[in-house]
Design a protein around this motif. Sequence first.
Motif, PDB file in Angstrom:
ATOM      1  N   ALA A  44      23.518 -42.747  18.130  1.00 54.16           N
ATOM      2  CA  ALA A  44      24.014 -43.611  18.683  1.00 54.16           C
ATOM      3  C   ALA A  44      24.542 -42.684  19.743  1.00 54.16           C
ATOM      4  O   ALA A  44      25.180 -41.923  19.534  1.00 54.16           O
ATOM      5  CB  ALA A  44      24.659 -44.062  17.398  1.00 54.16           C
ATOM      6  N   GLY A  45      24.288 -42.336  20.778  1.00 57.07           N
ATOM      7  CA  GLY A  45      24.497 -41.517  21.940  1.00 57.07           C
ATOM      8  C   GLY A  45      24.665 -42.358  23.172  1.00 57.07           C
ATOM      9  O   GLY A  45      25.337 -43.371  23.163  1.00 57.07           O
ATOM     10  N   ASN A  46      24.052 -41.954  24.301  1.00 54.26           N
ATOM     11  CA  ASN A  46      24.121 -42.698  25.550  1.00 54.26           C
ATOM     12  C   ASN A  46      23.009 -43.732  25.549  1.00 54.26           C
ATOM     13  O   ASN A  46      21.830 -43.393  25.672  1.00 54.26           O
ATOM     14  CB  ASN A  46      23.968 -41.739  26.737  1.00 54.26           C
ATOM     15  CG  ASN A  46      25.119 -40.768  26.819  1.00 54.26           C
ATOM     16  OD1 ASN A  46      26.251 -41.115  26.513  1.00 54.26           O
ATOM     17  ND2 ASN A  46      24.834 -39.544  27.217  1.00 54.26           N
ATOM     18  N   ASN A  47      23.366 -44.986  25.449  1.00 47.60           N
ATOM     19  CA  ASN A  47      22.379 -46.045  25.364  1.00 47.60           C
ATOM     20  C   ASN A  47      22.204 -46.768  26.685  1.00 47.60           C
ATOM     21  O   ASN A  47      23.167 -47.261  27.270  1.00 47.60           O
ATOM     22  CB  ASN A  47      22.779 -47.052  24.275  1.00 47.60           C
ATOM     23  CG  ASN A  47      22.741 -46.439  22.888  1.00 47.60           C
ATOM     24  OD1 ASN A  47      21.707 -45.911  22.469  1.00 47.60           O
ATOM     25  ND2 ASN A  47      23.850 -46.478  22.183  1.00 47.60           N
ATOM     26  N   ILE A  48      20.964 -46.834  27.140  1.00 41.16           N
ATOM     27  CA  ILE A  48      20.633 -47.549  28.355  1.00 41.16           C
ATOM     28  C   ILE A  48      20.370 -49.002  27.986  1.00 41.16           C
ATOM     29  O   ILE A  48      19.567 -49.304  27.105  1.00 41.16           O
ATOM     30  CB  ILE A  48      19.391 -46.944  29.031  1.00 41.16           C
ATOM     31  CG1 ILE A  48      19.687 -45.505  29.453  1.00 41.16           C
ATOM     32  CG2 ILE A  48      18.966 -47.770  30.239  1.00 41.16           C
ATOM     33  CD1 ILE A  48      18.481 -44.763  29.996  1.00 41.16           C
ATOM     34  N   SER A  49      21.044 -49.920  28.681  1.00 39.29           N
ATOM     35  CA  SER A  49      20.901 -51.346  28.410  1.00 39.29           C
ATOM     36  C   SER A  49      19.955 -51.989  29.426  1.00 39.29           C
ATOM     37  O   SER A  49      19.828 -51.511  30.556  1.00 39.29           O
ATOM     38  CB  SER A  49      22.274 -52.029  28.491  1.00 39.29           C
ATOM     39  OG  SER A  49      22.134 -53.436  28.433  1.00 39.29           O
ATOM     40  N   ILE A  50      19.295 -53.060  29.010  1.00 41.01           N
ATOM     41  CA  ILE A  50      18.458 -53.831  29.936  1.00 41.01           C
ATOM     42  C   ILE A  50      18.958 -55.270  30.029  1.00 41.01           C
ATOM     43  O   ILE A  50      18.279 -56.134  30.570  1.00 41.01           O
ATOM     44  CB  ILE A  50      16.974 -53.829  29.501  1.00 41.01           C
ATOM     45  CG1 ILE A  50      16.824 -54.371  28.069  1.00 41.01           C
ATOM     46  CG2 ILE A  50      16.384 -52.440  29.621  1.00 41.01           C
ATOM     47  CD1 ILE A  50      15.381 -54.571  27.664  1.00 41.01           C
ATOM     48  N   ARG A  51      20.162 -55.499  29.513  1.00 36.34           N
ATOM     49  CA  ARG A  51      20.731 -56.837  29.579  1.00 36.34           C
ATOM     50  C   ARG A  51      21.006 -57.192  31.040  1.00 36.34           C
ATOM     51  O   ARG A  51      21.530 -56.393  31.802  1.00 36.34           O
ATOM     52  CB  ARG A  51      22.022 -56.909  28.767  1.00 36.34           C
ATOM     53  CG  ARG A  51      22.564 -58.315  28.587  1.00 36.34           C
ATOM     54  CD  ARG A  51      23.636 -58.348  27.516  1.00 36.34           C
ATOM     55  NE  ARG A  51      23.103 -57.991  26.219  1.00 36.34           N
ATOM     56  CZ  ARG A  51      23.581 -57.029  25.450  1.00 36.34           C
ATOM     57  NH1 ARG A  51      24.602 -56.304  25.852  1.00 36.34           N
ATOM     58  NH2 ARG A  51      23.036 -56.769  24.279  1.00 36.34           N
ATOM     59  N   GLY A  52      20.648 -58.390  31.443  1.00 42.16           N
ATOM     60  CA  GLY A  52      20.827 -58.802  32.827  1.00 42.16           C
ATOM     61  C   GLY A  52      19.637 -58.470  33.704  1.00 42.16           C
ATOM     62  O   GLY A  52      19.675 -58.665  34.918  1.00 42.16           O
ATOM     63  N   GLY A  53      18.576 -57.928  33.091  1.00 47.50           N
ATOM     64  CA  GLY A  53      17.368 -57.661  33.850  1.00 47.50           C
ATOM     65  C   GLY A  53      17.384 -56.395  34.676  1.00 47.50           C
ATOM     66  O   GLY A  53      16.592 -56.257  35.619  1.00 47.50           O
ATOM     67  N   GLU A  54      18.251 -55.429  34.336  1.00 45.06           N
ATOM     68  CA  GLU A  54      18.262 -54.154  35.042  1.00 45.06           C
ATOM     69  C   GLU A  54      18.747 -53.062  34.109  1.00 45.06           C
ATOM     70  O   GLU A  54      19.452 -53.318  33.134  1.00 45.06           O
ATOM     71  CB  GLU A  54      19.134 -54.220  36.294  1.00 45.06           C
ATOM     72  CG  GLU A  54      20.566 -54.651  36.042  1.00 45.06           C
ATOM     73  CD  GLU A  54      21.319 -54.908  37.346  1.00 45.06           C
ATOM     74  OE1 GLU A  54      20.758 -54.667  38.431  1.00 45.06           O
ATOM     75  OE2 GLU A  54      22.485 -55.343  37.267  1.00 45.06           O
ATOM     76  N   PHE A  55      18.340 -51.834  34.390  1.00 43.05           N
ATOM     77  CA  PHE A  55      18.754 -50.702  33.580  1.00 43.05           C
ATOM     78  C   PHE A  55      20.196 -50.338  33.925  1.00 43.05           C
ATOM     79  O   PHE A  55      20.535 -50.145  35.092  1.00 43.05           O
ATOM     80  CB  PHE A  55      17.875 -49.479  33.861  1.00 43.05           C
ATOM     81  CG  PHE A  55      16.430 -49.645  33.477  1.00 43.05           C
ATOM     82  CD1 PHE A  55      16.063 -49.839  32.157  1.00 43.05           C
ATOM     83  CD2 PHE A  55      15.432 -49.592  34.450  1.00 43.05           C
ATOM     84  CE1 PHE A  55      14.720 -49.981  31.799  1.00 43.05           C
ATOM     85  CE2 PHE A  55      14.098 -49.719  34.107  1.00 43.05           C
ATOM     86  CZ  PHE A  55      13.739 -49.923  32.783  1.00 43.05           C
ATOM     87  N   THR A  56      21.044 -50.218  32.907  1.00 41.80           N
ATOM     88  CA  THR A  56      22.418 -49.763  33.129  1.00 41.80           C
ATOM     89  C   THR A  56      22.786 -48.736  32.066  1.00 41.80           C
ATOM     90  O   THR A  56      22.366 -48.842  30.910  1.00 41.80           O
ATOM     91  CB  THR A  56      23.429 -50.926  33.081  1.00 41.80           C
ATOM     92  OG1 THR A  56      23.346 -51.580  31.802  1.00 41.80           O
ATOM     93  CG2 THR A  56      23.167 -51.927  34.194  1.00 41.80           C
ATOM     94  N   LEU A  57      23.575 -47.755  32.467  1.00 46.91           N
ATOM     95  CA  LEU A  57      24.055 -46.713  31.564  1.00 46.91           C
ATOM     96  C   LEU A  57      25.538 -46.524  31.827  1.00 46.91           C
ATOM     97  O   LEU A  57      25.942 -46.168  32.937  1.00 46.91           O
ATOM     98  CB  LEU A  57      23.303 -45.403  31.803  1.00 46.91           C
ATOM     99  CG  LEU A  57      23.767 -44.182  30.997  1.00 46.91           C
ATOM    100  CD1 LEU A  57      23.620 -44.431  29.502  1.00 46.91           C
ATOM    101  CD2 LEU A  57      22.981 -42.947  31.412  1.00 46.91           C
ATOM    102  N   GLY A  58      26.351 -46.803  30.821  1.00 51.14           N
ATOM    103  CA  GLY A  58      27.795 -46.692  30.993  1.00 51.14           C
ATOM    104  C   GLY A  58      28.336 -47.630  32.044  1.00 51.14           C
ATOM    105  O   GLY A  58      29.305 -47.320  32.739  1.00 51.14           O
TER     106      GLY A  58
END
Length: 274
Positions: A44-58
Amino acid sequence: MAAKKSKDLAKIKESDKAMGVVKDYRQEMAEYAKDDGAREPAAAGNNISIRGGEFTLGGEVVGDPMRVIVLDYVFENAFYDMKYDKDNPSPPACFAVSRNEKDMAPDESSPKPQAANCAECENNQFGTADVGKGKACKNQRRLALINADVKSVDEEYAASAEVAFIRLPPSSLKLWKGYVRKLTEGLQLPLFSVVTELSIDPDSEYPVIIPSLGNELPEDRDLIGSLVERRNEIASELLIGYDVSNYEEPTDRKSKKKAVAIPAKKTEKKRSKF
């Protein structure tokens, strides 16, 4: 490099010496490719999200497409018995993480294991999803990445680059399987020997991540050795499951119900350096 030589790499070299041969770069990469390809059957480290239709990190936007090196990946299944609440997301009631899809079974920390193993689980069958013809259990892949959109990817960079993680949703798995087969069977290259471009399909109703080949990395044994070291270092972290400490037994109000997906509102976000 201060880190000790990779055990995997050392074994190959020792075997070569014993046979009195020295394998060329492509032959060595083909051996690593077998490991990646064997886990993605043809059919469980730095997780990149795709919620909202774009890549986000932190909370910061990451470029699309992302140019990355995929160090390794695992199979991940997750079954949720409560409908999604963006303000208070709940952990899965049952989940499994494994390097081999055939070995998947509920993690011992799962609050409500659904079956003895994933292959026999009713929720892991097509047609059980609340919406559509998919599965009630989310079949995903979790990837460990390092940024490749830098001036130089060399041994030193590979040894210290920040590692991030991303989950490929069920809608992306067909594309991912095809990409892995293209590399491992067609080019006989493992994932960590190339730059992979990950992009989000702008025309899809649900987030779909499209993987494609950017370019091969230089045929540099020191660089590959460094990448193998990082791959080994994050192996256990990649297998870490979900934090289920805040799991609550669902009530009628919270229980999972069929619902129409509503696109998330886009807000202005800072750009990440990953």
